[in-house]
Write a protein that holds these residues in place. Structure first.
Motif, PDB file in Angstrom:
ATOM      1  N   VAL A  23       0.852  -1.180   0.000  1.00 35.57           N
ATOM      2  CA  VAL A  23       0.000   0.000   0.000  1.00 35.57           C
ATOM      3  C   VAL A  23       0.888   1.230   0.000  1.00 35.57           C
ATOM      4  N   PHE A  24       0.498   2.256  -0.780  1.00 34.88           N
ATOM      5  CA  PHE A  24       1.216   3.531  -0.716  1.00 34.88           C
ATOM      6  C   PHE A  24       0.250   4.673  -0.932  1.00 34.88           C
ATOM      7  N   LEU A  25       0.628   5.843  -0.420  1.00 36.80           N
ATOM      8  CA  LEU A  25      -0.211   7.032  -0.475  1.00 36.80           C
ATOM      9  C   LEU A  25       0.426   8.102  -1.354  1.00 36.80           C
ATOM     10  N   ILE A  26      -0.395   8.749  -2.177  1.00 39.87           N
ATOM     11  CA  ILE A  26       0.044   9.838  -3.040  1.00 39.87           C
ATOM     12  C   ILE A  26      -0.890  11.019  -2.805  1.00 39.87           C
ATOM     13  N   PRO A  27      -0.352  12.242  -2.659  1.00 38.69           N
ATOM     14  CA  PRO A  27      -1.235  13.416  -2.520  1.00 38.69           C
ATOM     15  C   PRO A  27      -2.143  13.549  -3.742  1.00 38.69           C
ATOM     16  N   ALA A  28      -3.442  13.626  -3.510  1.00 38.25           N
ATOM     17  CA  ALA A  28      -4.430  13.654  -4.592  1.00 38.25           C
ATOM     18  C   ALA A  28      -4.217  14.835  -5.536  1.00 38.25           C
ATOM     19  N   ARG A  29      -3.838  15.972  -5.005  1.00 36.58           N
ATOM     20  CA  ARG A  29      -3.693  17.180  -5.833  1.00 36.58           C
ATOM     21  C   ARG A  29      -2.523  17.101  -6.805  1.00 36.58           C
ATOM     22  N   LYS A  30      -1.649  16.106  -6.642  1.00 34.86           N
ATOM     23  CA  LYS A  30      -0.477  15.984  -7.511  1.00 34.86           C
ATOM     24  C   LYS A  30      -0.629  14.908  -8.587  1.00 34.86           C
ATOM     25  N   LEU A  31      -1.727  14.189  -8.584  1.00 30.65           N
ATOM     26  CA  LEU A  31      -1.914  13.105  -9.552  1.00 30.65           C
ATOM     27  C   LEU A  31      -2.095  13.609 -10.983  1.00 30.65           C
ATOM     28  N   GLY A  32      -2.570  14.830 -11.150  1.00 29.94           N
ATOM     29  CA  GLY A  32      -2.802  15.378 -12.483  1.00 29.94           C
ATOM     30  C   GLY A  32      -1.573  15.988 -13.134  1.00 29.94           C
ATOM     31  N   ARG A  33      -0.449  16.044 -12.427  1.00 32.91           N
ATOM     32  CA  ARG A  33       0.778  16.602 -12.994  1.00 32.91           C
ATOM     33  C   ARG A  33       1.273  15.740 -14.156  1.00 32.91           C
ATOM     34  N   ASN A  34       2.006  16.389 -15.070  1.00 32.77           N
ATOM     35  CA  ASN A  34       2.646  15.634 -16.149  1.00 32.77           C
ATOM     36  C   ASN A  34       3.711  14.735 -15.550  1.00 32.77           C
ATOM     37  N   PHE A  35       3.707  13.480 -15.945  1.00 33.62           N
ATOM     38  CA  PHE A  35       4.711  12.546 -15.458  1.00 33.62           C
ATOM     39  C   PHE A  35       6.083  12.906 -15.997  1.00 33.62           C
ATOM     40  N   ASN A  36       6.130  13.347 -17.237  1.00 31.42           N
ATOM     41  CA  ASN A  36       7.390  13.748 -17.860  1.00 31.42           C
ATOM     42  C   ASN A  36       7.217  15.178 -18.358  1.00 31.42           C
ATOM     43  N   PRO A  37       7.591  16.189 -17.552  1.00 29.61           N
ATOM     44  CA  PRO A  37       7.355  17.582 -17.929  1.00 29.61           C
ATOM     45  C   PRO A  37       7.965  17.973 -19.272  1.00 29.61           C
ATOM     46  N   SER A  38       9.032  17.318 -19.704  1.00 31.79           N
ATOM     47  CA  SER A  38       9.635  17.660 -20.990  1.00 31.79           C
ATOM     48  C   SER A  38       8.827  17.105 -22.166  1.00 31.79           C
ATOM     49  N   ASN A  39       7.898  16.184 -21.887  1.00 35.14           N
ATOM     50  CA  ASN A  39       7.041  15.637 -22.930  1.00 35.14           C
ATOM     51  C   ASN A  39       5.610  15.579 -22.400  1.00 35.14           C
ATOM     52  N   PRO A  40       4.828  16.665 -22.584  1.00 36.57           N
ATOM     53  CA  PRO A  40       3.475  16.716 -22.008  1.00 36.57           C
ATOM     54  C   PRO A  40       2.526  15.652 -22.553  1.00 36.57           C
TER      55      PRO A  40
END
Length: 128
Positions: A23-40
């Motif tokens: 099990v792991f926790l991720i802040p919900a507000r950060k899930l929509g960020r681009n995984f690879n900012p150099s390639n949206p």
């Protein structure tokens, strides 16, 4: 030996032991960020997590946990809405891949670390 072993014999059902949970926790507000900012076009953090879990563990569950995360950041108490991911693993072989992936996610979403629990043990995964 699995704790489920004694329940495997039945004419009414068939039991498949999935192993132990991770099990792991991720802040919900950060899930929509681009995984690879150099390639949206690469996709969001959420898409990357779910793709990794599906490919590595074949299945996963996701649960929203409002105001679940609470910790002290220096002198400030922080609350954050989190999303909890859970997978099952049989044996320890896939744990290093999960930990490496979570370290990468922590880096991408600018988190110091990610809380993870595997079986009966919990830890904080920090990126190097």
């Amino acid at each position: 030996m699995s704790k489920w072993e004694e329940f495997k014999s039945s004419r009414v059902y068939r039991l498949v032991d999935l192993g132990r949970p991770a099990v792991f926790l991720i802040p919900a507000r950060k899930l929509g960020r681009n995984f690879n900012p150099s390639n949206p076009h690469f996709g969001t953090v959420q898409e990357a997590i779910e793709s990794f879990l599906a490919q590595t563990f074949s299945a996963f569950t996701v649960t929203s946990i409002p105001n679940f995360g609470c910790w002290y950041d220096g002198t400030v108490r922080v609350f954050d809405e989190c999303v909890q991911y859970e997978v099952s693993f049989d044996g320890k072989e896939k744990i290093p891949a999960l930990l490496e992936f979570l370290a990468g996610i922590a880096h991408v979403i600018d988190e110091d670390c990610i809380y993870v629990k595997a079986g009966q043990y919990s830890a904080l995964v920090y990126p190097r």
